[in-house]
Design a protein around this motif. Structure first.
Motif, short mmCIF file in Angstrom:
data_model
loop_
_atom_site.label_atom_id
_atom_site.label_comp_id
_atom_site.label_asym_id
_atom_site.label_seq_id
_atom_site.Cartn_x
_atom_site.Cartn_y
_atom_site.Cartn_z
N PRO A 187 -6.31 -0.20 8.94
CA PRO A 187 -5.33 -1.19 8.48
C PRO A 187 -4.68 -0.69 7.20
O PRO A 187 -5.17 0.28 6.59
CB PRO A 187 -6.18 -2.44 8.22
CG PRO A 187 -7.58 -1.97 8.13
CD PRO A 187 -7.69 -0.66 8.82
N PRO A 188 -3.57 -1.29 6.75
CA PRO A 188 -2.93 -0.85 5.51
C PRO A 188 -3.91 -0.83 4.34
O PRO A 188 -4.79 -1.69 4.27
CB PRO A 188 -1.83 -1.88 5.28
CG PRO A 188 -1.58 -2.49 6.61
CD PRO A 188 -2.87 -2.43 7.37
N LEU A 189 -3.78 0.14 3.47
CA LEU A 189 -4.68 0.26 2.32
C LEU A 189 -4.14 -0.48 1.10
O LEU A 189 -4.88 -0.82 0.20
CB LEU A 189 -4.86 1.74 1.97
CG LEU A 189 -5.39 2.64 3.09
CD1 LEU A 189 -5.22 4.10 2.75
CD2 LEU A 189 -6.86 2.32 3.35
N TYR A 190 -2.82 -0.68 1.09
CA TYR A 190 -2.18 -1.34 -0.05
C TYR A 190 -1.32 -2.49 0.46
O TYR A 190 -0.82 -2.44 1.58
CB TYR A 190 -1.29 -0.36 -0.81
CG TYR A 190 -2.04 0.73 -1.51
CD1 TYR A 190 -2.35 0.61 -2.86
CD2 TYR A 190 -2.45 1.87 -0.84
CE1 TYR A 190 -3.05 1.60 -3.52
CE2 TYR A 190 -3.16 2.87 -1.48
CZ TYR A 190 -3.46 2.73 -2.82
OH TYR A 190 -4.15 3.71 -3.46
N PRO A 191 -1.11 -3.51 -0.37
CA PRO A 191 -0.22 -4.60 0.04
C PRO A 191 1.19 -4.09 0.29
O PRO A 191 1.63 -3.15 -0.39
CB PRO A 191 -0.23 -5.56 -1.15
CG PRO A 191 -1.23 -5.05 -2.11
CD PRO A 191 -1.64 -3.68 -1.72
N GLU A 192 1.87 -4.69 1.23
CA GLU A 192 3.24 -4.28 1.51
C GLU A 192 4.10 -4.52 0.26
O GLU A 192 3.90 -5.48 -0.46
CB GLU A 192 3.81 -5.07 2.68
CG GLU A 192 4.95 -4.33 3.34
CD GLU A 192 5.35 -4.98 4.65
OE1 GLU A 192 6.54 -4.95 4.94
OE2 GLU A 192 4.46 -5.51 5.33
N GLY A 193 5.04 -3.63 0.02
CA GLY A 193 5.88 -3.81 -1.16
C GLY A 193 5.42 -2.94 -2.32
O GLY A 193 6.18 -2.62 -3.21
N ASP A 194 4.16 -2.53 -2.30
CA ASP A 194 3.69 -1.62 -3.34
C ASP A 194 4.30 -0.25 -3.13
O ASP A 194 4.25 0.30 -2.05
CB ASP A 194 2.16 -1.47 -3.28
CG ASP A 194 1.46 -2.51 -4.11
OD1 ASP A 194 2.11 -3.52 -4.41
OD2 ASP A 194 0.28 -2.30 -4.44
N LEU A 195 4.88 0.31 -4.16
CA LEU A 195 5.46 1.65 -4.06
C LEU A 195 4.54 2.67 -4.68
O LEU A 195 4.55 3.83 -4.34
CB LEU A 195 6.82 1.69 -4.76
CG LEU A 195 7.88 0.80 -4.13
CD1 LEU A 195 9.10 0.73 -5.01
CD2 LEU A 195 8.25 1.32 -2.75
N THR A 196 3.74 2.23 -5.60
CA THR A 196 2.85 3.14 -6.30
C THR A 196 1.74 2.33 -6.94
O THR A 196 1.92 1.15 -7.22
CB THR A 196 3.59 3.94 -7.38
OG1 THR A 196 2.62 4.62 -8.16
CG2 THR A 196 4.39 3.03 -8.30
#
Ligand SMILES: Nc1nc2c(ncn2[C@@H]2O[C@H](COP(=O)(O)OP(=O)(O)OP(=O)(O)O)[C@@H](O)[C@H]2O)c(=O)[nH]1
Length: 312
Positions: A187-196
């Motif tokens: 599954p995604p490791l970071y919340p959507e919208g995070d760029l860095t």
């Protein structure tokens, strides 16, 4: 809960890092993939200090890009630390992209890195021929062959050899398509919208450092460190007209370098402030008042205590 191993359409997420000699185009490629300015780029070599991650969000995958400093022959404690960071990163990622500029022959600098890469067996390696807009198709074909030969010679099996132009946007999407299948199902490791996930202050410091390096003499790049001391919203501002006060220090090693950074009548420092402020405002989406000071931290590159204080 859905089973992450449920067939070819399963979501993938993982880490990739770009390696290559200084100026190979790693930061520019990271920015092109992520679509916003997160890593610093500069016409000067070896400017990427911190491990800056950019995150590519797609419906089918999340690709986390780790932008490492260039591996180089260490001359100072800082140089050794940077190389350690690079090797640790290589061992941890899911895929390594080895960047070789199309407009320069494969040379000792590339070979030095490739030999290190050959020692990292388990991680898939993709050879990326960058800056393809600078050469014609014949020269590009020759470079692709040279890269293939380099792999065979050193016993590296390239998972792919991909030509890209980050500034022209050519094949950047294809590169992402090729990297994604090399990531584990997750599954995604970071919340959507995070760029860095770099702390904002580190990114801001990088933007200031980048501006400070533009147009200064060759010996200076390694002698500037930037620390953001304070970030505070200006009081008494109406809600629709916010202003963020940022106080940052630029550290140089010697007082002679202070003059170079400040420039005649403070003009260079003023330009550094103007340029970096624009980038910081674009990054944060809010107007900024930037207050810069130049300080001397004697021989900070060789002093472990100073290095820690400056964030290394
Ligand atoms: N024409 C052209 N120039 C490029 C391209 N990609 C990068 N450059 C230029 O090459 C120079 C170096 O690019 P960077 O992305 O800073 O290179 P880097 O490998 O991250 O460099 P270090 O941080 O020094 O390791 C910059 O002047 C870029 O503008 C490209 O696709 N085409």
């Amino acid at each position: 809960m859905s089973d992450p191993s449920s067939g070819p359409s399963a979501h993938r997420a993982g880490f990739a890092c770009f390696v290559g000699r200084p100026n190979a185009g790693k930061s520019t490629l990271t920015n092109a993939l992520v679509g916003t300015k997160v890593a610093i780029t500069s016409t000067r070599p070896q400017t990427t200090r911190h491990t800056v991650r950019g995150i590519v969000h797609r419906p089918d995958a999340q690709l986390v890009l780790v932008d490492t400093p260039g591996l180089h022959k260490p001359r100072t404690l800082l140089g050794e630390r940077l190389n350690d960071v690079v090797r640790t990163t290589w061992a941890e990622v899911d895929v390594i992209g080895f960047c070789l500029p199309a407009d320069q022959k494969v040379g000792p600098g590339d070979r030095f890195i490739a030999k290190e890469l050959a020692g990292i067996k388990r991680t898939p390696k993709v050879a990326i021929v960058t800056k393809t807009d600078l050469v014609d198709s014949e020269a590009l074909a020759e470079q692709l062959i040279a890269v293939d030969r380099l792999g065979k010679e050193l016993g590296i099996e390239w998972a792919e050899i991909v030509p890209v132009s980050a500034t022209g946007g050519s094949q950047v999407g294809l590169l992402a398509d090729l990297l994604v299948p090399m990531l584990p199902e997750s599954p995604p490791l970071y919340p959507e919208g995070d760029l860095t996930d770099e702390p904002e202050q580190v990114m801001i410091a990088e933007l200031i450092r980048e501006a400070a390096l533009e147009g200064v003499r060759d010996e200076l790049p390694h002698s500037i460190a930037v620390v953001v001391e304070e970030m505070l919203p200006r009081e008494d501002r109406p809600a629709d007209k916010p202003l963020l006060d940022i106080h940052a220090n630029l550290f140089v090693e010697r007082s002679s370098q202070k003059g170079i950074v400040i420039g005649p009548k403070g003009k260079r420092l003023k330009d550094v402030g103007t340029t970096s402020r624009k980038h910081i405002e674009a990054l944060l989406g809010t107007p900024v008042f930037l207050d810069l000071h130049v300080k001397v931290a004697k021989d900070w590159q060789r002093d472990p205590k100073q290095l820690r204080k400056l964030g290394f």
